[in-house]
Design a protein around this motif. Structure first.
Motif, PDB file in Angstrom:
ATOM      1  N   GLN A  88       0.816  -1.204   0.000  1.00 30.82           N
ATOM      2  CA  GLN A  88       0.000   0.000   0.000  1.00 30.82           C
ATOM      3  C   GLN A  88       0.857   1.264   0.000  1.00 30.82           C
ATOM      4  N   ASP A 122       0.311   5.736   2.618  1.00 30.26           N
ATOM      5  CA  ASP A 122      -1.144   5.662   2.664  1.00 30.26           C
ATOM      6  C   ASP A 122      -1.709   6.899   3.340  1.00 30.26           C
ATOM      7  N   THR A 170      -6.783   4.650   2.494  1.00 27.67           N
ATOM      8  CA  THR A 170      -7.391   3.645   3.365  1.00 27.67           C
ATOM      9  C   THR A 170      -8.188   4.342   4.456  1.00 27.67           C
ATOM     10  N   SER A 207      -5.781  -4.939  -0.255  1.00 22.65           N
ATOM     11  CA  SER A 207      -6.054  -3.852  -1.209  1.00 22.65           C
ATOM     12  C   SER A 207      -6.792  -4.407  -2.423  1.00 22.65           C
ATOM     13  N   TRP A 222     -11.832  -6.158   3.850  1.00 20.80           N
ATOM     14  CA  TRP A 222     -11.299  -5.013   3.105  1.00 20.80           C
ATOM     15  C   TRP A 222     -12.169  -4.815   1.866  1.00 20.80           C
TER      16      TRP A 222
END
Length: 647
Positions: free
Chosen positions: A72, A75, A95, A192, A223
């Motif tokens: 990620q 973030d 996120t 993700s 997620w």
């Protein structure tokens, strides 16, 4: 080299972190350089103890986290969320931590993605026994698999609405942007989920007209990825920069926070040239069987209880929610007719005399076609979500001499457009004119009914099947339907309509002159004379040109000019004859006679209002098979009774 970096990180992690931003970038760059380009992040760290070291991130930077374990990158670091994926391509991703049962809105731009994380503690936090056992196992150092065994599985309800979308910078309103894409993962190997993920477990959730709903069974974290397509370079100047997309997402173990219902629960009562009257189905504790929401009977005793709301969109006006027709929040924000333009109340008028919610929409355009949306907001504090029903089509009238009246004191079941003249009567005055006229006729009837021996023995009663209460109810229903005609545009051409006052003109009191219709020019004296000599709309030699309003006071006092009437249903007359003593002299015109064709109409078993009856609603029976069957059966009985009465 990786071991060296690991040791460095472990040593520095023992005390309060002081790693500055430059050191973080250096660490990140060196790590990227040492990873073979054909190896993904999860492949590199899978099964390695080093995974724990990286997934903890780099704390103390004040700029978010450097999370290499799931690729990620940086973030939400306050610099636009710019990231480098493993192929070295710049992208944008963000996120957000979610709460169980909390609806939140989020903007998203072209080419961006948002990852929404719902932790296991949010999902299973309400389970006291499970939480205690998990805490014990955590203290004892048990593995994640054991935690999942303790938790078991739980269903999470995912609901999604696209609320706003980019606007095409052109007069071409047929172009809509590509829909947002929705993915989810319940595996820690894919934190993700999105369109570019390969070789990892994830699921695609279809977004239909801005709406998605999905049930996810999980034993751990969830997620959810929301992805907006990248803007084609050739269209860079064709889209307005504002607004971006905006959406609402809810993850809940208890409720669905957004909904879309295809079973009809909103019905059209009638329209005029600037307003429309709608009504819901019966609001009961089993409304869900017929497309509604089950109600608490205690709430229905409160006249201020109006849980539904309404929106409308003129289909002749470009819609900003094109492609979002199933999204509650899109319709709520973008429809051009909102609850602020609507009078809302409860009524028991109509089928079954159960409570219903009615909506009187104002500020509509004449001769226009509308999509009417029934909606029901969620009542939770701070919640903007709700349920949306499939839209109903309604057309406003054109000529301008029909106006809706409803909630009359005496003829309480009347709710439809009547012949009108807005230059002489406002809505309240028009309602009083019709209602008072019916009451005067009712007073004369009650004097006659007093001459009948109502409370007597069965041998002296005028009927063993009917009594004076039946007679009074039948007369009132017939009286209100006959003295208060249901009005349609004279320009309408439906075969069940009857022309009224075709040789008369509309009197415009404001302009002090005559018009063919309110939207037409005022005529001079010569034009008025020519009109009268020609026989009006139908011309000379047509016997319908001299058929006046069935209530003569309409032509002499209201002066609406020519209009067409939806004739009262013939079964109203039959019921009156069957319910009252024969000495009262009630009778109905014979089948096939000219008088019957002029005076009464026929019911349509599919639900269209082809004749006027009190409580009439368009296509109520046609949308529910149970009601359609009941009405066909009832209509069959009426026909049989009429046949026996005529023998």
């Amino acid at each position: 080299m990786i071991l060296l970096l690991t040791s460095l990180w472990q040593r520095r992690g023992r005390r309060k972190p002081t790693l500055d931003f430059a050191a973080a970038l250096l660490l990140y760059t060196l790590t990227i350089a040492l990873v073979p380009p054909w190896v993904g992040a999860s492949e590199l760290l899978e099964g390695s103890d080093e995974t724990v070291l990286y997934t903890g991130g780099i704390a103390g930077l004040g700029l978010g986290e450097l999370d290499l374990g799931n690729a990620q990158g940086l973030d939400g670091v306050g610099i636009g969320g710019a990231q480098l994926d493993w192929a070295g391509q710049k992208r944008s991703a963000f996120t957000r931590e979610e709460e169980n049962g909390v609806v939140r809105a989020q903007n998203i731009n072209w080419g961006d993605s948002w990852i929404h994380h719902l932790s296991a503690s949010q999902i299973f936090g309400g389970d006291t026994a499970t939480s205690a056992e998990l805490k014990k196992r955590e203290d004892d150092g048990f593995a994640e698999l054991d935690d999942r065994q303790v938790r078991g599985n739980k269903t999470v309800h995912l609901t999604f609405n696209t609320c706003l979308q980019p606007i095409w910078n052109s007069s071409d309103t047929s172009t809509a942007p590509p829909p947002l894409q929705l993915f989810f993962s319940n595996s820690s190997s894919n934190k993700s989920p999105g369109p570019n993920v390969q070789g990892k477990v994830q699921y695609v959730v279809g977004v239909d007209e801005g709406y998605a709903r999905f049930d996810i069974v999980t034993s751990g974290d969830l997620w959810v990825g929301v992805y907006a397509s990248a803007m084609p370079s050739a269209e860079k100047d064709q889209w307005l920069s504002n607004p971006p997309w905006n959406y609402e997402l809810a993850l809940s173990t208890e409720n669905y926070y957004h909904g879309y219902e295809t079973k009809q629960f909103l019905y059209l009562v009638d329209t005029d040239d600037s307003t429309a009257l709608f009504i819901t189905g019966n609001m009961t504790d089993h409304s869900s069987e017929f497309g509604g929401v089950d109600e608490d009977p205690a709430n229905l005793k409160n006249q201020s209880f109006t849980p539904y709301t309404m929106y409308a969109q003129n289909r002749n006006v470009p819609s900003r929610f094109k492609g979002l027709g199933k999204s509650y929040c899109a319709v709520r924000q973008l429809a051009n007719i909102t609850p602020g333009s609507t009078d809302v109340s409860l009524t028991t008028r109509g089928l079954g005399n159960f409570p219903k919610q009615q909506f009187y929409l104002k500020q509509l355009n004449r001769s226009s076609n509308y999509h009417a949306y029934l909606a029901r907001p969620r009542t939770s504090i701070g919640t903007t979500a709700g349920i949306l029903w499939e839209p109903l089509v309604a057309n406003t009238k054109t000529d301008g001499n029909c106006q809706i009246i409803y909630n009359l004191p005496f003829c309480s079941e009347v709710a439809y457009a009547v012949p009108s003249n807005p230059t002489l009567f406002d809505a309240k005055q028009l309602m009083e004119f019709y209602d008072n006229g019916a009451q005067q006729w009712w007073a004369n009837f009650t004097y006659s009914l007093q001459q009948v021996q109502c409370n007597t023995t069965s041998s002296r009663a005028y009927s063993l099947a009917r009594d004076c209460d039946d007679c009074a109810a039948a007369y009132k229903t017939w009286l209100c339907a006959v003295t208060i005609p249901r009005c349609m545009d004279y320009s309408a051409n439906f075969p069940y309509l009857a022309a009224r006052s075709s040789n008369l003109l509309f009197w415009n009191a404001s302009a002090n002159g005559w018009q063919k219709h309110p939207w037409m020019p005022v005529l001079d004296d010569q034009e008025v004379s020519q009109w009268q000599q020609s026989g009006g709309w139908l011309g000379t030699g047509n016997n319908q040109s001299v058929v006046p309003s069935r209530n003569s006071a309409i032509d002499s006092t209201v002066k609406p000019g020519a209009y067409k009437e939806i004739r009262p249903c013939k079964d109203l007359c039959w019921t009156l004859v069957q319910s009252c003593p024969s000495p009262m002299g009630f009778g109905c015109p014979g089948e096939g006679s000219w008088a019957k064709e002029v005076a009464y109409g026929e019911r349509d078993v599919e639900g269209d209002v082809t004749c006027s009856y009190l409580g009439a609603v368009y296509f109520l029976s046609g949308t529910t098979p149970q009601m359609a069957m009941s009405l066909r059966w009832l209509w069959g009985l009426v026909l049989m009774a009429g046949w026996w009465a005529g023998r």
